[in-house]
Design a protein around this motif. Structure first.
Motif, short mmCIF file in Angstrom:
data_model
loop_
_atom_site.label_atom_id
_atom_site.label_comp_id
_atom_site.label_asym_id
_atom_site.label_seq_id
_atom_site.Cartn_x
_atom_site.Cartn_y
_atom_site.Cartn_z
N SER A 1 111.49 -2.77 39.44
CA SER A 1 111.99 -1.43 39.09
C SER A 1 113.51 -1.43 38.92
O SER A 1 114.05 -0.63 38.15
N CYS A 2 114.18 -2.32 39.62
CA CYS A 2 115.63 -2.44 39.48
C CYS A 2 115.99 -3.15 38.16
O CYS A 2 117.01 -2.86 37.55
N ARG B 1 122.60 -0.80 40.44
CA ARG B 1 121.17 -0.54 40.25
C ARG B 1 120.40 -0.78 41.55
O ARG B 1 119.56 0.03 41.97
N LYS C 1 118.51 2.21 43.75
CA LYS C 1 117.07 2.15 44.03
C LYS C 1 116.82 2.12 45.54
O LYS C 1 115.88 2.75 46.04
N GLN D 1 117.36 5.59 46.93
CA GLN D 1 116.21 6.44 46.62
C GLN D 1 115.05 6.17 47.58
O GLN D 1 114.38 7.10 48.06
#
Length: 322
Positions: A76-77, A90, A94, A97
């Motif tokens: 996802s990164c 990044r 992430k 989050q």
């Protein structure tokens, strides 16, 4: 660029080598970490020899990240395709989050991120992060970096690593409040095995407080862990004797007294005569005297031959640690 980042890590670790005096824990740990970084560099070299195509990189990353949650986090990164290196912002965004979803006390998010970065050898001054640094954070031992071709070392899931770090940060925050009735509750989750290193350092700092109730709560916990876990506690506090923070060194000396760690007399004698902090020297001396005649004689013998020795102090060693 991946190679450069890990060579920079090696350069940082080399600074901990060559520490003089009997306090050699940091040197031993640095050597172990350097061996792990050598494994990383060998892995990068293998990729270069295989020309590092997109398919090869994809296979390598999947082999390194054993748990699905870690793989999906890294993916996802990365974005559209898997890469070995990504911008730090990044990774940081992430991770923030993720923590925002699982951590109730939002004010502790920066401290949790700091712990993750420390385990991963990530420096905020750098602009990039490698997948090998994520692997370091997932190792059962934070010093371990898995060689993807040997298949023997184990990894924890990213979820379990993050949860353990959250527990560590919350426990340290509770210990810092110095509410004596909260100390046993905070340590309850660690009744079967010792807490992480930073928690133990914070617990040792409680031993220096004037409040008898706080001190007794800390002493009671250390006493309860002596059967079965004394060796690991002594090792952790022996390492803490080299911490650049005087308060941590003083607390480690007090913990040595609580654990009756007379096997560390040599290190304590060194601190009792050479530490730059008068408080650390005094508590190291008290700890030696708490060991009875053996500790007292060791201290006095060193005092008789200390002319010129005290001038060295431990600040030179501490400057290497910073």
């Amino acid at each position: 660029m991946v190679t450069v980042i890990h060579l920079q890590i090696c350069n940082q670790l080399i600074r901990d080598l060559g520490t003089f005096g009997p306090l050699r824990c940091r040197e031993i740990l640095a050597l172990d970490k350097l061996h792990k970084q050598a494994d990383v560099l060998r892995s990068i070299l293998r990729l270069v020899k295989r020309r590092g195509s997109e398919k090869v990189v994809d296979t390598e990353i999947r082999a390194m990240l054993h748990h699905e949650d870690a793989f999906h986090f890294w993916a996802s990164c990365c974005g559209e395709r898997l890469v070995l290196l990504m911008p730090l912002y990044r990774f940081r965004d992430k991770l923030k989050q993720m923590l925002d979803r699982v951590l109730e006390r939002k004010e502790l998010i920066p401290e949790v991120m700091k712990c993750v970065f420390r385990r991963s050898f990530i420096d905020n001054a750098t602009k990039n992060v490698t997948v090998y640094q994520l692997v370091a954070a997932l190792a059962l031992d934070p010093l371990d970096i898995n060689d993807p071709e040997d298949g023997h070392e184990e990894q924890r899931s990213l979820t379990s690593v993050i949860q353990s770090i959250i527990d560590e940060v919350v426990t340290c925050a509770t210990l810092r409040t110095l509410h004596w009735e909260e100390i046993p509750r905070a340590l309850l989750k660690y009744r079967h095995s010792p807490p992480p290193e930073e928690c133990l350092k914070q617990l040792a700092a409680v031993l220096l407080e004037d409040d008898d109730r706080c001190r007794n709560a800390a002493l009671n916990y250390l006493d309860s862990m002596r059967n079965g876990h004394r060796k690991s506690l002594v090792v952790t506090y022996a390492q803490a004797l080299e911490d650049p923070r005087p308060q941590v060194r003083a607390g480690a000396c007090a913990a040595m007294a609580a654990l009756k760690a007379d096997e560390c007399i040599e290190q304590l004698v060194y601190l009792s005569h050479c530490d730059v902090s008068p408080k650390v020297r005094e508590i190291a001396k008290r700890t030696l005297f708490s060991f009875g005649d053996e500790g007292r004689v060791a201290y006095e013998e060193c005092s008789r031959t200390a002319n010129g020795f005290q001038g060295l102090r431990v600040n030179t060693a501490a400057s290497r640690m910073q």
